[in-house]
Design a protein around this motif. Structure first.
Motif, mmCIF file in Angstrom:
data_model
loop_
_atom_site.group_PDB
_atom_site.id
_atom_site.type_symbol
_atom_site.label_atom_id
_atom_site.label_comp_id
_atom_site.label_asym_id
_atom_site.label_seq_id
_atom_site.Cartn_x
_atom_site.Cartn_y
_atom_site.Cartn_z
ATOM 1 N N HIS A 270 1.054 -0.910 0.025
ATOM 2 C CA HIS A 270 0.254 0.106 -0.108
ATOM 3 C C HIS A 270 0.697 1.786 -0.549
ATOM 4 O O HIS A 270 -0.032 2.235 -0.727
ATOM 5 C CB HIS A 270 -0.713 0.003 1.174
ATOM 6 N N LEU A 271 2.235 0.596 0.863
ATOM 7 C CA LEU A 271 2.849 2.983 0.709
ATOM 8 C C LEU A 271 4.326 2.436 -0.454
ATOM 9 O O LEU A 271 4.299 3.314 -0.241
ATOM 10 C CB LEU A 271 3.456 2.180 2.053
ATOM 11 N N GLY A 272 3.803 1.169 -1.411
ATOM 12 C CA GLY A 272 4.357 1.403 -2.390
ATOM 13 C C GLY A 272 5.848 0.592 -2.139
ATOM 14 O O GLY A 272 7.238 1.557 -2.670
ATOM 15 N N ILE A 273 6.459 0.187 -1.067
ATOM 16 C CA ILE A 273 7.343 -0.023 -0.806
ATOM 17 C C ILE A 273 7.792 -1.255 -1.196
ATOM 18 O O ILE A 273 7.583 -2.619 -0.690
ATOM 19 C CB ILE A 273 7.600 0.405 0.860
ATOM 20 N N ALA A 274 8.602 -1.195 -1.896
ATOM 21 C CA ALA A 274 9.173 -3.241 -2.389
ATOM 22 C C ALA A 274 9.795 -3.828 -2.035
ATOM 23 O O ALA A 274 11.311 -4.193 -1.796
ATOM 24 C CB ALA A 274 10.347 -2.272 -3.704
ATOM 25 N N LEU A 275 9.128 -4.363 -0.313
ATOM 26 C CA LEU A 275 9.560 -5.322 0.414
ATOM 27 C C LEU A 275 10.270 -6.551 0.441
ATOM 28 O O LEU A 275 9.669 -7.281 -1.114
ATOM 29 C CB LEU A 275 8.330 -5.073 1.536
ATOM 30 N N SER A 276 11.264 -7.005 0.576
ATOM 31 C CA SER A 276 11.158 -8.450 0.524
ATOM 32 C C SER A 276 10.699 -9.303 1.015
ATOM 33 O O SER A 276 10.025 -9.497 2.303
ATOM 34 C CB SER A 276 13.242 -9.089 1.203
ATOM 35 N N THR A 277 9.261 -10.577 0.084
ATOM 36 C CA THR A 277 8.522 -11.175 1.018
ATOM 37 C C THR A 277 9.337 -12.176 1.604
ATOM 38 O O THR A 277 9.284 -13.248 2.826
ATOM 39 C CB THR A 277 7.877 -11.070 0.007
ATOM 40 N N THR A 278 10.719 -12.982 1.072
ATOM 41 C CA THR A 278 11.489 -13.952 1.750
ATOM 42 C C THR A 278 12.008 -13.600 3.147
ATOM 43 O O THR A 278 11.818 -13.962 4.093
ATOM 44 C CB THR A 278 12.584 -14.001 0.375
ATOM 45 N N HIS A 279 12.557 -12.394 3.261
ATOM 46 C CA HIS A 279 13.239 -11.592 4.701
ATOM 47 C C HIS A 279 11.265 -11.233 5.259
ATOM 48 O O HIS A 279 11.947 -11.895 6.695
ATOM 49 C CB HIS A 279 13.493 -9.859 4.476
ATOM 50 N N VAL A 280 10.283 -11.552 5.097
ATOM 51 C CA VAL A 280 9.542 -11.104 6.097
ATOM 52 C C VAL A 280 8.976 -12.175 6.699
ATOM 53 O O VAL A 280 8.582 -12.449 7.949
ATOM 54 C CB VAL A 280 8.187 -10.466 5.140
ATOM 55 N N CYS A 281 8.878 -13.579 5.579
ATOM 56 C CA CYS A 281 8.197 -15.086 5.735
ATOM 57 C C CYS A 281 9.107 -15.252 6.488
ATOM 58 O O CYS A 281 9.004 -15.995 7.677
ATOM 59 C CB CYS A 281 7.936 -15.291 4.163
ATOM 60 N N SER A 282 10.777 -15.354 6.226
ATOM 61 C CA SER A 282 11.010 -16.129 7.229
ATOM 62 C C SER A 282 11.737 -15.759 8.296
ATOM 63 O O SER A 282 11.861 -16.652 9.574
ATOM 64 C CB SER A 282 12.990 -15.871 5.734
ATOM 65 N N GLY A 283 11.636 -14.347 8.721
ATOM 66 C CA GLY A 283 11.306 -13.685 9.573
ATOM 67 C C GLY A 283 10.607 -14.341 11.075
ATOM 68 O O GLY A 283 10.102 -14.595 12.077
ATOM 69 N N GLY A 284 9.203 -14.163 10.342
ATOM 70 C CA GLY A 284 8.245 -14.615 11.283
ATOM 71 C C GLY A 284 8.566 -16.028 11.951
ATOM 72 O O GLY A 284 7.095 -16.185 12.452
ATOM 73 N N ILE A 285 8.857 -16.888 10.969
ATOM 74 C CA ILE A 285 9.060 -17.910 10.924
ATOM 75 C C ILE A 285 9.667 -18.428 12.041
ATOM 76 O O ILE A 285 9.390 -19.156 13.092
ATOM 77 C CB ILE A 285 9.390 -19.009 9.763
ATOM 78 N N LEU A 286 11.068 -18.078 11.742
ATOM 79 C CA LEU A 286 11.872 -17.815 13.017
ATOM 80 C C LEU A 286 11.023 -17.051 13.852
ATOM 81 O O LEU A 286 11.325 -17.893 15.546
ATOM 82 C CB LEU A 286 13.487 -16.808 12.379
ATOM 83 N N GLY A 287 10.392 -16.078 14.352
ATOM 84 C CA GLY A 287 9.893 -15.745 15.282
ATOM 85 C C GLY A 287 9.163 -16.516 15.710
ATOM 86 O O GLY A 287 8.789 -17.232 17.577
ATOM 87 N N ALA A 288 8.369 -16.927 15.610
ATOM 88 C CA ALA A 288 6.907 -18.291 15.598
ATOM 89 C C ALA A 288 7.702 -19.684 16.416
ATOM 90 O O ALA A 288 7.577 -20.033 17.674
ATOM 91 C CB ALA A 288 6.496 -18.835 14.034
#
Length: 382
Positions: A270-288
């Motif tokens: 929504h904010l136009g930020i070209a985020l790395s979905t890999t970083h986000v999903c990997s971070g979520g799994i590690l946090g879980a």
């Protein structure tokens, strides 16, 4: 080489990158659902492919960031973009082969920036925009997703600790299917747009589109189809790493990781930020995993994954710079880059057939090897 021919070559190469992005990042949405049994492997990748295609039509903000934000479109040529794309594809294939969930987005940015830098100088790279839209989110997003995943997992175990053993997993598995679907949709809104932005940037640099144009409809459609096809094939090697190689994943952890990642990715789109979905999903799994009582995290695998995150931008940048220099030299140089890129891709494919990872063995648990010992998985020795 005629400009229209070169633009066509770049468009085809961009769609090939988009295809590799699809199978490289399938794991982001579906690894935990496959690992917990919430979805059968082939059903999971088919569902993800359809929703990636739908997501590609929901927004173009990220595409505009790439086509008019990271580099000076007046200072580059289609040959430079072609070199950057080849660098990104090479890095994607290499990390897919070794099963590392590195960022396709950062591979693309690194390849493009490296090729632009050597062709037009550092002034052609907009470092302030790079820091704002890429580097800062690259640091912050996985931390936010990891913290959210950890808290969500802890709360899930607290809330359901008195629930019956039969009802709790089923409820979370239903939640996983819903959150995995949303995550696939979010991935389409973010990652498919990156290819749209690259194609649009190429057409602007060639003078076939006016400056600051958005992606034409045919670009949106072709990018959506390419990433969906790549997703359907399934990046089984990386699915295994994310689903089984970082931490023990059950239905509660899977749901928490996916829900956290979805929220972060949709906000960035929504904010136009070209985020790395890999970083986000990997971070979520590690946090879980860390939010789970008596958590078991394979820190060796996590460390290699984080190392891949760190070196992706410079490694893809170097590959893009080399390819860009050669491609910019003329028709012969462009042909050389294309031939070398195809040969590299074919070589990676041939080597991957020696140790096939697919729907039949994706849930085998990879074990960190001890020197001198045979590695065992839940499916037998390798």
């Amino acid at each position: 080489m005629d400009v229209s021919v070169l633009v066509t070559i770049v468009v085809v190469t961009a769609l090939i990158f988009d295809f590799t992005n699809g199978f490289h990042d399938t794991a982001n949405a579906m690894a935990t659902s496959i690992a917990t049994g919430a979805l059968r492997p082939k059903v999971a990748v088919a569902l993800s492919a359809v929703l990636n295609l739908v997501g590609a039509f929901l927004s173009v903000e990220v595409a505009k960031t790439i086509s008019g934000g990271l580099v000076d479109d007046a200072a580059i040529t289609p040959a430079v973009v072609f070199g950057g794309l080849v660098g990104a594809i090479v890095w994607n294939l290499l990390t897919w082969y070794v099963g590392l969930p590195s960022s396709s987005s950062h591979a693309l940015f690194g390849g493009l920036i490296g090729a632009t830098w050597v062709a037009a100088g550092s002034d052609a790279v907009r470092f302030a925009k790079l820091a704002e839209k890429v580097l800062v989110p690259a640091l912050a997003a996985p931390l936010i997703a990891g913290l959210a995943g950890m808290v969500a997992t802890y709360l899930a175990f607290r809330i359901t600790r008195r629930a019956t053993a039969s009802r709790t997993p089923r409820g979370f598995r239903i939640g996983q299917i819903a959150s995995a679907s949303m995550l696939s949709l979010a991935h389409g809104t973010n990652d498919a747009q990156k290819t749209m932005g690259i194609i649009t940037l190429t057409m602007i640099s060639a003078g076939t589109l006016p400056k600051d144009s958005g992606p034409p409809v045919w670009v949106i459609v072709s990018a959506g189809v390419a990433i969906a096809l790549g997703t359907y094939l399934g990046g089984w090697r990386i699915i295994r790493t994310l689903g089984r190689g970082i931490t023990d994943i059950g239905a509660p952890q899977g749901f928490a990781a996916q829900a956290s990642a979805t929220a972060v990715i949709l906000t960035s789109s929504h904010l136009g930020i070209a985020l790395s979905t890999t970083h986000v999903c990997s971070g979520g799994i590690l946090g879980a995993g860390l939010g789970t009582p008596q958590a078991k995290v394979q820190w060796g695998t996590a460390g290699r994954m984080i190392l891949a995150w760190v070196i992706t931008l410079p490694a893809a940048g170097l590959a893009g710079a080399l390819a860009g220099v050669v491609a910019e030299s003329g028709t012969f140089g462009t042909i050389v880059v294309a031939v070398v890129g195809l040969a590299f891709g074919l070589g990676i494919y041939i080597r991957s057939r020696r140790d096939v990872v697919g729907a039949h063995n994706v849930n085998d648990i990879p074990v960190e090897p001890i020197p001198g010992e045979t590695v065992e998985t839940s499916g037998g020795s390798r």
